[in-house]
Design a protein around this motif. Structure first.
Motif, PDB file in Angstrom:
ATOM      1  N   UNK A 157       0.808  -1.227   0.000  1.00 32.19           N
ATOM      2  CA  UNK A 157       0.000   0.000   0.000  1.00 32.19           C
ATOM      3  C   UNK A 157       0.839   1.273   0.000  1.00 32.19           C
ATOM      4  N   UNK A 158       2.075   1.182   0.505  1.00 37.52           N
ATOM      5  CA  UNK A 158       2.922   2.374   0.432  1.00 37.52           C
ATOM      6  C   UNK A 158       3.992   2.233  -0.638  1.00 37.52           C
ATOM      7  N   UNK A 159       3.958   1.137  -1.352  1.00 39.22           N
ATOM      8  CA  UNK A 159       4.862   0.969  -2.480  1.00 39.22           C
ATOM      9  C   UNK A 159       6.329   1.058  -2.120  1.00 39.22           C
ATOM     10  N   UNK A 160       7.112   1.466  -3.085  1.00 40.58           N
ATOM     11  CA  UNK A 160       8.529   1.730  -2.862  1.00 40.58           C
ATOM     12  C   UNK A 160       8.631   3.238  -2.677  1.00 40.58           C
ATOM     13  N   UNK A 161       9.727   3.703  -2.115  1.00 41.99           N
ATOM     14  CA  UNK A 161       9.760   5.115  -1.728  1.00 41.99           C
ATOM     15  C   UNK A 161       9.974   6.069  -2.908  1.00 41.99           C
ATOM     16  N   UNK A 162       9.537   7.312  -2.688  1.00 41.41           N
ATOM     17  CA  UNK A 162       9.923   8.399  -3.586  1.00 41.41           C
ATOM     18  C   UNK A 162      11.220   8.980  -3.058  1.00 41.41           C
ATOM     19  N   UNK A 163      12.102   9.304  -3.962  1.00 41.00           N
ATOM     20  CA  UNK A 163      13.419   9.786  -3.548  1.00 41.00           C
ATOM     21  C   UNK A 163      13.535  11.305  -3.694  1.00 41.00           C
ATOM     22  N   UNK A 164      13.999  11.930  -2.625  1.00 37.63           N
ATOM     23  CA  UNK A 164      14.454  13.307  -2.714  1.00 37.63           C
ATOM     24  C   UNK A 164      15.866  13.316  -2.152  1.00 37.63           C
ATOM     25  N   UNK A 165      16.630  14.348  -2.479  1.00 33.36           N
ATOM     26  CA  UNK A 165      18.011  14.402  -2.030  1.00 33.36           C
ATOM     27  C   UNK A 165      18.206  15.741  -1.339  1.00 33.36           C
ATOM     28  N   UNK A 166      18.832  15.715  -0.165  1.00 32.78           N
ATOM     29  CA  UNK A 166      19.036  16.964   0.563  1.00 32.78           C
ATOM     30  C   UNK A 166      20.134  17.773  -0.129  1.00 32.78           C
ATOM     31  N   UNK A 167      20.283  19.013   0.298  1.00 33.48           N
ATOM     32  CA  UNK A 167      21.257  19.890  -0.353  1.00 33.48           C
ATOM     33  C   UNK A 167      22.677  19.362  -0.204  1.00 33.48           C
ATOM     34  N   UNK A 168      22.904  18.539   0.823  1.00 31.56           N
ATOM     35  CA  UNK A 168      24.242  17.960   0.920  1.00 31.56           C
ATOM     36  C   UNK A 168      24.288  16.533   0.360  1.00 31.56           C
ATOM     37  N   UNK A 169      23.283  16.177  -0.393  1.00 25.24           N
ATOM     38  CA  UNK A 169      23.380  14.941  -1.164  1.00 25.24           C
ATOM     39  C   UNK A 169      22.922  13.680  -0.471  1.00 25.24           C
ATOM     40  N   UNK A 170      22.249  13.807   0.666  1.00 25.96           N
ATOM     41  CA  UNK A 170      21.818  12.595   1.361  1.00 25.96           C
ATOM     42  C   UNK A 170      20.416  12.202   0.900  1.00 25.96           C
ATOM     43  N   UNK A 171      20.257  10.932   0.544  1.00 23.18           N
ATOM     44  CA  UNK A 171      18.952  10.461   0.062  1.00 23.18           C
ATOM     45  C   UNK A 171      17.908  10.482   1.164  1.00 23.18           C
ATOM     46  N   UNK A 172      16.731  10.989   0.822  1.00 26.24           N
ATOM     47  CA  UNK A 172      15.609  10.946   1.755  1.00 26.24           C
ATOM     48  C   UNK A 172      14.495  10.133   1.136  1.00 26.24           C
ATOM     49  N   UNK A 173      13.911   9.271   1.975  1.00 24.56           N
ATOM     50  CA  UNK A 173      12.874   8.382   1.452  1.00 24.56           C
ATOM     51  C   UNK A 173      11.503   8.850   1.902  1.00 24.56           C
TER      52      UNK A 173
END
Ligand SMILES: *Cc1c(COP(=O)(O)O)cnc(C)c1O
Length: 708
Positions: free
Chosen positions: A150-166
């Protein structure tokens, strides 16, 4: 529940049905239909017609119903859909084995069918999705079994210092091409699965893929305890304990779903070891019908087919025995008296003591086993030889069926049209027939180059638009706009690198010698740029560090804004990249890439592969259909191999790739480049298609299993 609030105009009343059968997604006519309905909504929903139909107004629908051209396209799409669901003729009918009303059950933990159904993480899911689509095209009576997360796989965003956020987002079922599965006696299908000392209920969703149906299990039901509702929430989201419970639900629950739906499989295909508990449930059923353990195992083995997808140890699920004891406690039934024998089927020591290994279980219980490329076949036979101690490596019973991609899904519309004009309207149906390609050489370079230019333009327009959205709507900081490709040059030679971030894929190899790379990227008049995309597994910190360093490179002025990182890689982004880049880079640590498929998608669109000779490229490279990165150093010595492979990569780029792209004739066409583009298409399209692949599965694995 009604998905669509407004009734459709009667003249086009089946449009909702068309929008919720994934079949539409690889039909040019159906795609045109939805574009014509509302181009802005088509784009803003990332090509999700179910969502479009829920959001556009009644007037838009009425206008469409009054538009003669629209109605003509609609009629054609609907009759195509009906023909796909119930084909009069098909490859299967003329060439497949006779199964009567029996089916082929195909189990997979992920399926990548369309971006509107985010229940996939990467290559394994894409392969499963393409397998199902091809089964529909060939008329193979295949039924898929998997999970609805129901929540699938995550959408990816990246912080300004390059760390992946899910970011996890609940899938709105009304926006996805799924519906409640209904049993033959007319009730919603709900299956009870014994898990540990309790029973967990799983609701079942149905996905229509033309001739093929998929059943997806979902434990998010009110009747379940909160922790059980969470079990299927996310793909690969949990720890070992969540994973084994998911696998019990998929394997044991999956068999029960097929029974509840009144389906009788002649072949049980386990795509990767995740679903191997199917074996437990089936042995148990046979024992309860009075067979001995050996006879039950023999029955199961005859009809089971198993595909292994990776030589990377972490890709093979293994569980400590106490977890197996705990979570299988309720599953045994009459098999309980043979528990030790069953557990022995999964026994394997991969260097950390004996564990219950899902690949070992599947291999011991399958009558047909395959790896996914020729090279991966060798590697797999070596890796698992210990299970057949009396056989030499070459006699280990693992075949190789090299992966392919579903051509109608991955080919760009204008490439498809160009080929239709020269090879015949039905070229896709004959894609794996060498005769289809005889007239390919008659296509003028200039025409093919124009098609390439259009696809490049579409990619850069999309990249700029997405950067603009991140900036104006999401208000990301300026560095994110730069990394998102705002400084890319629409005329520069563009290297694509997009796939899951993983250490063995060496995403940073091209940065091995930053000075040399900077000279290459910034060469006056002959600039080069690199577009990266890909997610790291949420628990894979080394991969996240690779991603972060790539991101920081993108921000380094040394590279002049010519390195970009596009976030939230999914099927939609993949389509744009494999069609719009100029060359596709792949530099894994050999021999860890079992096959790889993104390079096949690129090649079929005239984007040549620049790759290590691993996976499919070890058999795909012919000498003039792309480039082979061959450092020549001992692969086990990582440092030496990285040095040598990086050097080989730079040399190829400097000496061959860049000059070929920029040397233009009087008409502005790069003749040497086009020779590679042509060879890439002519040699790879027929061979690395799922048409060729699925026919091999049928002939070499399904038909023998059905006949045993
Ligand atoms: C094709 C594809 C992959 C697989 O890429 P590889 O190069 O085989 O690793 C992964 N993710 C998406 C979204 C894809 O389309």
């Amino acid at each position: 529940m009604e998905r669509f609030a407004i009734p459709f105009p009667s003249r086009i009343h089946r449009i909702g049905e068309l929008a919720t059968d994934v079949w539409w997604s690889w039909q040019p006519g159906a795609r045109q239909l939805f574009r014509r309905l509302d181009l802005a909504a088509w784009r803003s929903t990332a090509h999700n017609p179910a969502r479009m139909l829920r959001t556009i107004g009644a007037e838009t629908l009425q206008r469409a119903a009054d538009d003669a051209e629209f109605v003509r396209m609609y009629d054609a799409a609907i009759s195509g859909l009906d023909a796909a669901r119930h084909p009069d003729q098909s490859w299967w009918k003329s060439e497949g084995p006779e199964l009567g009303t029996k089916v082929i059950a195909y189990f997979s933990a992920e399926f990548a069918l369309h971006q509107s159904l985010p229940i996939y993480a990467g290559g394994l899911g894409v392969l499963a999705g393409d397998h199902c689509k091809e089964a529909s095209d060939l008329g193979v009576p295949l039924v898929g079994i998997g999970f609805m997360y129901p929540q699938g796989y995550f959408h990816q965003r990246v912080s300004t210092d390059g760390w992946q956020q899910e970011h996890y987002e609940r899938i709105n079922w009304a926006d996805a091409p799924i519906e409640t599965a209904i049993t033959p006696d007319g009730k919603p299908c709900i299956t009870a699965v014994p898990l540990g000392d309790r029973t967990v209920l799983a609701a079942v969703w149905r996905v229509r893929v033309g001739h093929v149906r998929l059943y997806l299990l979902d434990t998010d039901l009110e009747e379940n305890a909160p922790w059980d509702r969470e079990l299927s929430a996310r793909l690969y989201g949990g720890d070992r304990e969540t994973r084994i419970q998911q696998e019990v639900i998929l394997g044991i629950g999956g068999v029960r779903v097929l029974r509840a739906m009144g389906l009788e499989p002649a072949v049980w295909h386990l795509n990767e070891g995740h679903a191997a508990f199917v074996v437990l449930q089936r042995i148990r059923e046979h024992i309860e019908q009075g067979l001995s353990f050996d006879d039950a195992l023999d029955m199961v083995r005859r009809s089971t087919v198993f595909t292994t997808h990776t030589p990377v140890p972490a890709g093979h699920d293994a569980f400590p025995y106490h977890l197996v004891e705990k979570h299988l406690a309720g599953c045994w039934g009459d098999l309980g008296q043979h528990r030790a024998r069953f557990l022995a089927l999964g026994e394997h020591d991969s260097g950390h003591g004996s564990m219950f290994n899902m690949t070992a279980l599947a291999m011991r219980a399958a009558g047909g086993i395959n790896a996914v490329s020729e090279l991966h076949g060798h590697v797999t036979r070596e890796m698992w030889q210990g299970m057949w101690p009396d056989r030499p490596v070459d006699a280990v019973p693992v075949q190789a069926i090299t992966n392919g991609v579903h051509v109608p899904t991955w080919v760009a519309a204008n490439v498809r049209e160009l080929l239709a004009a020269h090879l015949g309207e039905d070229w896709i149906r004959r894609v794996d027939d060498p005769a289809t390609w005889q007239r390919f050489d008659a296509i003028p370079d200039a025409e093919l180059w124009r098609v390439r230019l259009t696809l490049r333009d579409a990619l850069f327009a999309w990249i700029r638009e997405r950067a603009r959205q991140r900036w104006t709507i999401e208000r990301v900081a300026p560095p994110r706009v730069v990394t998102h490709g705002a400084m890319l040059d629409p005329d520069a030679l563009t290297i694509g690198y997009a796939r899951r971030f993983a250490q063995y894929k060496r995403p940073e190899l091209i940065f091995h010698d930053v000075e040399r790379l900077a000279r290459l990227l910034n060469a006056p008049g002959r600039p080069v740029q690199i577009v990266f995309a890909g997610k790291a597994h949420p628990a894979d910190d080394p991969a996240k560090h690779h991603l972060q360093r790539v991101f920081r490179r993108a921000l380094d002025p040394l590279f002049g804004g010519r390195v970009a990182f596009i976030d939230d890689y999914d099927l939609h982004v993949a389509h744009l990249l494999v069609q719009g880049c100029d060359v596709w880079l792949n530099n894994p640590r050999k021999p860890l890439e079992a096959s790889g498929t993104s390079g096949m998608k690129a090649a079929l669109n005239g984007v040549p592969h620049l790759s290590i000779g691993d996976g499919w490229w070890a058999e795909g490279y012919t000498g003039d259909n792309g480039w082979l990165i061959e450092g020549g150093a001992d692969a086990n010595n990582h440092e030496a191999a990285d040095n040598a492979d990086a050097d080989a990569l730079y040399t190829l780029l400097e000496r061959d790739v860049v000059p070929a792209f920029y040397d233009r004739d009087q008409a502005g066409v790069p003749a040497a480049w086009m020779r590679v583009v042509r060879e890439a298409m002519r040699t790879n399209l027929p061979r690395f298609s799922t048409a060729r692949m699925l026919k091999e599965y049928v002939r070499r694995l399904y038909a023998p299993a059905a006949g045993r």
